[in-house]
Design a protein around this motif. Structure first.
Motif, PDB file in Angstrom:
ATOM      1  N   LEU A 187       0.836  -1.200   0.000  1.00 13.74           N
ATOM      2  CA  LEU A 187       0.000   0.000   0.000  1.00 13.74           C
ATOM      3  C   LEU A 187       0.873   1.253   0.000  1.00 13.74           C
ATOM      4  O   LEU A 187       0.602   2.218  -0.723  1.00 13.74           O
ATOM      5  CB  LEU A 187      -0.918  -0.005   1.218  1.00 13.74           C
ATOM      6  CG  LEU A 187      -1.762   1.259   1.425  1.00 13.74           C
ATOM      7  CD1 LEU A 187      -2.705   1.488   0.249  1.00 13.74           C
ATOM      8  CD2 LEU A 187      -2.543   1.175   2.723  1.00 13.74           C
ATOM      9  N   ALA A 188       1.931   1.246   0.814  1.00 13.69           N
ATOM     10  CA  ALA A 188       2.863   2.376   0.825  1.00 13.69           C
ATOM     11  C   ALA A 188       3.515   2.550  -0.546  1.00 13.69           C
ATOM     12  O   ALA A 188       3.733   3.680  -1.004  1.00 13.69           O
ATOM     13  CB  ALA A 188       3.925   2.160   1.898  1.00 13.69           C
ATOM     14  N   ALA A 189       3.814   1.432  -1.213  1.00 17.31           N
ATOM     15  CA  ALA A 189       4.401   1.508  -2.546  1.00 17.31           C
ATOM     16  C   ALA A 189       3.430   2.138  -3.539  1.00 17.31           C
ATOM     17  O   ALA A 189       3.836   2.922  -4.409  1.00 17.31           O
ATOM     18  CB  ALA A 189       4.806   0.109  -3.012  1.00 17.31           C
ATOM     19  N   LEU A 190       2.135   1.824  -3.431  1.00 20.21           N
ATOM     20  CA  LEU A 190       1.138   2.416  -4.332  1.00 20.21           C
ATOM     21  C   LEU A 190       1.077   3.934  -4.167  1.00 20.21           C
ATOM     22  O   LEU A 190       0.994   4.672  -5.159  1.00 20.21           O
ATOM     23  CB  LEU A 190      -0.236   1.805  -4.070  1.00 20.21           C
ATOM     24  CG  LEU A 190      -0.437   0.347  -4.478  1.00 20.21           C
ATOM     25  CD1 LEU A 190      -1.847  -0.110  -4.132  1.00 20.21           C
ATOM     26  CD2 LEU A 190      -0.179   0.156  -5.971  1.00 20.21           C
ATOM     27  N   LEU A 191       1.123   4.399  -2.923  1.00 16.39           N
ATOM     28  CA  LEU A 191       1.114   5.840  -2.689  1.00 16.39           C
ATOM     29  C   LEU A 191       2.399   6.482  -3.228  1.00 16.39           C
ATOM     30  O   LEU A 191       2.372   7.604  -3.756  1.00 16.39           O
ATOM     31  CB  LEU A 191       0.970   6.125  -1.189  1.00 16.39           C
ATOM     32  CG  LEU A 191      -0.372   5.706  -0.581  1.00 16.39           C
ATOM     33  CD1 LEU A 191      -0.347   5.870   0.932  1.00 16.39           C
ATOM     34  CD2 LEU A 191      -1.514   6.513  -1.178  1.00 16.39           C
ATOM     35  N   TYR A 196       5.510   9.423  -7.625  1.00 14.46           N
ATOM     36  CA  TYR A 196       6.535   9.330  -8.667  1.00 14.46           C
ATOM     37  C   TYR A 196       5.949   9.613 -10.040  1.00 14.46           C
ATOM     38  O   TYR A 196       6.500  10.402 -10.817  1.00 14.46           O
ATOM     39  CB  TYR A 196       7.168   7.936  -8.649  1.00 14.46           C
ATOM     40  CG  TYR A 196       8.212   7.749  -9.733  1.00 14.46           C
ATOM     41  CD1 TYR A 196       9.545   8.078  -9.492  1.00 14.46           C
ATOM     42  CD2 TYR A 196       7.866   7.269 -10.997  1.00 14.46           C
ATOM     43  CE1 TYR A 196      10.506   7.926 -10.478  1.00 14.46           C
ATOM     44  CE2 TYR A 196       8.814   7.120 -11.984  1.00 14.46           C
ATOM     45  CZ  TYR A 196      10.130   7.447 -11.727  1.00 14.46           C
ATOM     46  OH  TYR A 196      11.066   7.302 -12.714  1.00 14.46           O
ATOM     47  N   SER A 197       4.850   8.963 -10.365  1.00 16.80           N
ATOM     48  CA  SER A 197       4.239   9.129 -11.680  1.00 16.80           C
ATOM     49  C   SER A 197       3.758  10.562 -11.879  1.00 16.80           C
ATOM     50  O   SER A 197       3.854  11.114 -12.976  1.00 16.80           O
ATOM     51  CB  SER A 197       3.072   8.147 -11.838  1.00 16.80           C
ATOM     52  OG  SER A 197       2.509   8.226 -13.129  1.00 16.80           O
ATOM     53  N   LEU A 198       3.229  11.173 -10.803  1.00 21.39           N
ATOM     54  CA  LEU A 198       2.780  12.561 -10.908  1.00 21.39           C
ATOM     55  C   LEU A 198       3.946  13.481 -11.232  1.00 21.39           C
ATOM     56  O   LEU A 198       3.829  14.377 -12.079  1.00 21.39           O
ATOM     57  CB  LEU A 198       2.126  12.991  -9.596  1.00 21.39           C
ATOM     58  CG  LEU A 198       1.721  14.466  -9.528  1.00 21.39           C
ATOM     59  CD1 LEU A 198       0.667  14.778 -10.579  1.00 21.39           C
ATOM     60  CD2 LEU A 198       1.222  14.821  -8.144  1.00 21.39           C
ATOM     61  N   VAL A 269       7.955   1.398 -14.138  1.00 21.84           N
ATOM     62  CA  VAL A 269       7.893   1.048 -15.564  1.00 21.84           C
ATOM     63  C   VAL A 269       6.574   1.520 -16.177  1.00 21.84           C
ATOM     64  O   VAL A 269       6.549   2.183 -17.220  1.00 21.84           O
ATOM     65  CB  VAL A 269       8.067  -0.476 -15.756  1.00 21.84           C
ATOM     66  CG1 VAL A 269       7.833  -0.860 -17.220  1.00 21.84           C
ATOM     67  CG2 VAL A 269       9.452  -0.917 -15.311  1.00 21.84           C
ATOM     68  N   VAL A 270       5.456   1.184 -15.522  1.00 26.39           N
ATOM     69  CA  VAL A 270       4.143   1.572 -16.034  1.00 26.39           C
ATOM     70  C   VAL A 270       3.974   3.093 -15.977  1.00 26.39           C
ATOM     71  O   VAL A 270       3.416   3.705 -16.890  1.00 26.39           O
ATOM     72  CB  VAL A 270       3.022   0.869 -15.241  1.00 26.39           C
ATOM     73  CG1 VAL A 270       1.650   1.332 -15.723  1.00 26.39           C
ATOM     74  CG2 VAL A 270       3.140  -0.639 -15.366  1.00 26.39           C
ATOM     75  N   GLY A 271       4.474   3.728 -14.912  1.00 30.58           N
ATOM     76  CA  GLY A 271       4.352   5.173 -14.769  1.00 30.58           C
ATOM     77  C   GLY A 271       5.131   5.930 -15.819  1.00 30.58           C
ATOM     78  O   GLY A 271       4.680   6.986 -16.297  1.00 30.58           O
ATOM     79  N   THR A 272       6.301   5.424 -16.192  1.00 29.10           N
ATOM     80  CA  THR A 272       7.078   6.065 -17.261  1.00 29.10           C
ATOM     81  C   THR A 272       6.327   6.003 -18.577  1.00 29.10           C
ATOM     82  O   THR A 272       6.257   6.987 -19.329  1.00 29.10           O
ATOM     83  CB  THR A 272       8.451   5.374 -17.397  1.00 29.10           C
ATOM     84  OG1 THR A 272       9.147   5.463 -16.149  1.00 29.10           O
ATOM     85  CG2 THR A 272       9.277   6.024 -18.487  1.00 29.10           C
ATOM     86  N   TYR A 273       5.744   4.850 -18.858  1.00 27.49           N
ATOM     87  CA  TYR A 273       4.945   4.700 -20.084  1.00 27.49           C
ATOM     88  C   TYR A 273       3.736   5.628 -20.068  1.00 27.49           C
ATOM     89  O   TYR A 273       3.443   6.312 -21.057  1.00 27.49           O
ATOM     90  CB  TYR A 273       4.499   3.241 -20.214  1.00 27.49           C
ATOM     91  CG  TYR A 273       3.270   3.036 -21.065  1.00 27.49           C
ATOM     92  CD1 TYR A 273       3.354   3.007 -22.453  1.00 27.49           C
ATOM     93  CD2 TYR A 273       2.008   2.882 -20.468  1.00 27.49           C
ATOM     94  CE1 TYR A 273       2.223   2.830 -23.229  1.00 27.49           C
ATOM     95  CE2 TYR A 273       0.883   2.701 -21.234  1.00 27.49           C
ATOM     96  CZ  TYR A 273       0.990   2.676 -22.621  1.00 27.49           C
ATOM     97  OH  TYR A 273      -0.144   2.514 -23.380  1.00 27.49           O
TER      98      TYR A 273
END
Length: 317
Positions: A187-191, A196-198, A269-273
């Motif tokens: 859960l902490a990783a999701l936040l 990061y993605s933002l 990886v997904v956030g960079t894409y």
């Protein structure tokens, strides 16, 4: 456009393919979450934690193999504050005899240890954590929408929040597919993925806004393409260095943060894409234009007055 610009990679030329990929992954993830669900850890389902102190630092792999041979199924073994203190967390109902049983099983394997304490987490606490964690994710997305909408423009707010939801759903879908344990560290990783993605998306959005004001030739397609080209090196370098650290945590950080690092690796990886394709793609779909980003003229300005240019500090925001 110049010959150099024509030779550049056309990111937006693949936006339809990217849309199909993103929609497929999101739909598949939602189906997996509905059919298989998440494999919640003890933080959410309840269970027992047993804290032990050894005379000498034990090998955690030997402790795990001993518990497996004794018939215990779902458990986590990790050091807790010192090499000689071990925390055993089991997805089993709490009872007065469970902690002494664990001590007896490990002592039979030659371990010189004593029981420090044990604690039981009920399922009611786990259910409360599920609700609070889901609420935390929704609040984070709502705050991002408000922030980006105020800092840029509402279309940019939508184009920033949707990729974040896209990234979180895909990570959850992968965890549901492989039935990896979902606990508070994940859960902490999701936040962290949202943050990061933002950050990555804001960098691209900032350059798109700047180029819409500066570039006098080309439409939205050309401006967004050029903006991605100007930020792609920074995006790849940031993601690459972050992945190096996360891979080190995954392989050498131990079982306690294994799933945390794994979730972040997938998220980066997904956030960079998504910061390249999903966000920019949405801006194209919503028809972002120069008019959306023009600084409003002051009231009372005469018709023959020279058009006021935005101050330099505004372009640097």
């Amino acid at each position: 456009m110049s010959d150099d610009q024509k030779q550049k990679f056309d990111f937006m030329g693949f936006r339809k393919i990217a849309s199909v990929i993103s929609i497929t992954l999101v739909v598949a993830s939602i189906v997996l979450l509905g059919v298989r669900g998440l494999n919640f850890g003890m933080d959410f389902t309840g269970g027992t934690s047993v804290e032990l102190e050894y005379a000498q630092a034990p090998q955690l792999d030997e402790v795990r193999s001993t518990l497996t041979e004794a018939g215990y199924d779902q458990f986590v073994v990790q050091n807790f504050g010192a090499d000689t203190i071990v925390l055993v967390r089991l997805n089993e109902s709490g009872n007065d005899q469970l902690a002494p049983e664990i001590v007896s099983v490990l002592a039979k394997n030659g371990g010189d240890l004593k029981l420090i304490g044990s604690e039981f987490v009920g399922s009611q606490v786990g259910d409360e954590l599920k609700e609070n964690s889901g609420l935390a994710l929704l609040i984070a997305l709502a705050v991002v929408l408000i922030y980006v909408g105020m800092r840029f423009q509402f279309k940019f707010g939508i184009a920033s929040v949707v990729p974040l939801a896209h990234d979180v759903i895909i990570v959850l879908g992968i965890f549901a597919l492989f039935q990896w344990t979902f606990d508070l560290t994940v859960l902490a990783a999701l936040l962290a993925i949202i943050g990061y993605s933002l950050n990555d998306t804001i960098v691209v959005a900032d350059r798109i806004r700047e180029n819409f004001r500066k570039m006098r030739v080309g439409g939205s397609w050309d401006i967004i393409n050029e903006s991605i080209h100007q930020t792609i090196a920074r995006t790849i370098n940031t993601s690459g260095t972050t992945l190096v650290v996360l891979l080190a945590l995954y392989f050498f950080g131990g079982e306690a943060i294994n799933k945390f690092a794994l979730a972040l690796i997938i998220g980066v990886v997904v956030g960079t894409y998504s910061s390249i394709y999903v966000s920019a793609n949405l801006l194209m779909v919503m028809g972002v234009s120069r008019e959306d980003l023009m600084v409003p003229a002051k009231e009372g300005a005469g018709e023959g007055a020279e058009e006021e240019q935005p101050p330099e500090w505004l372009d640097r925001m």
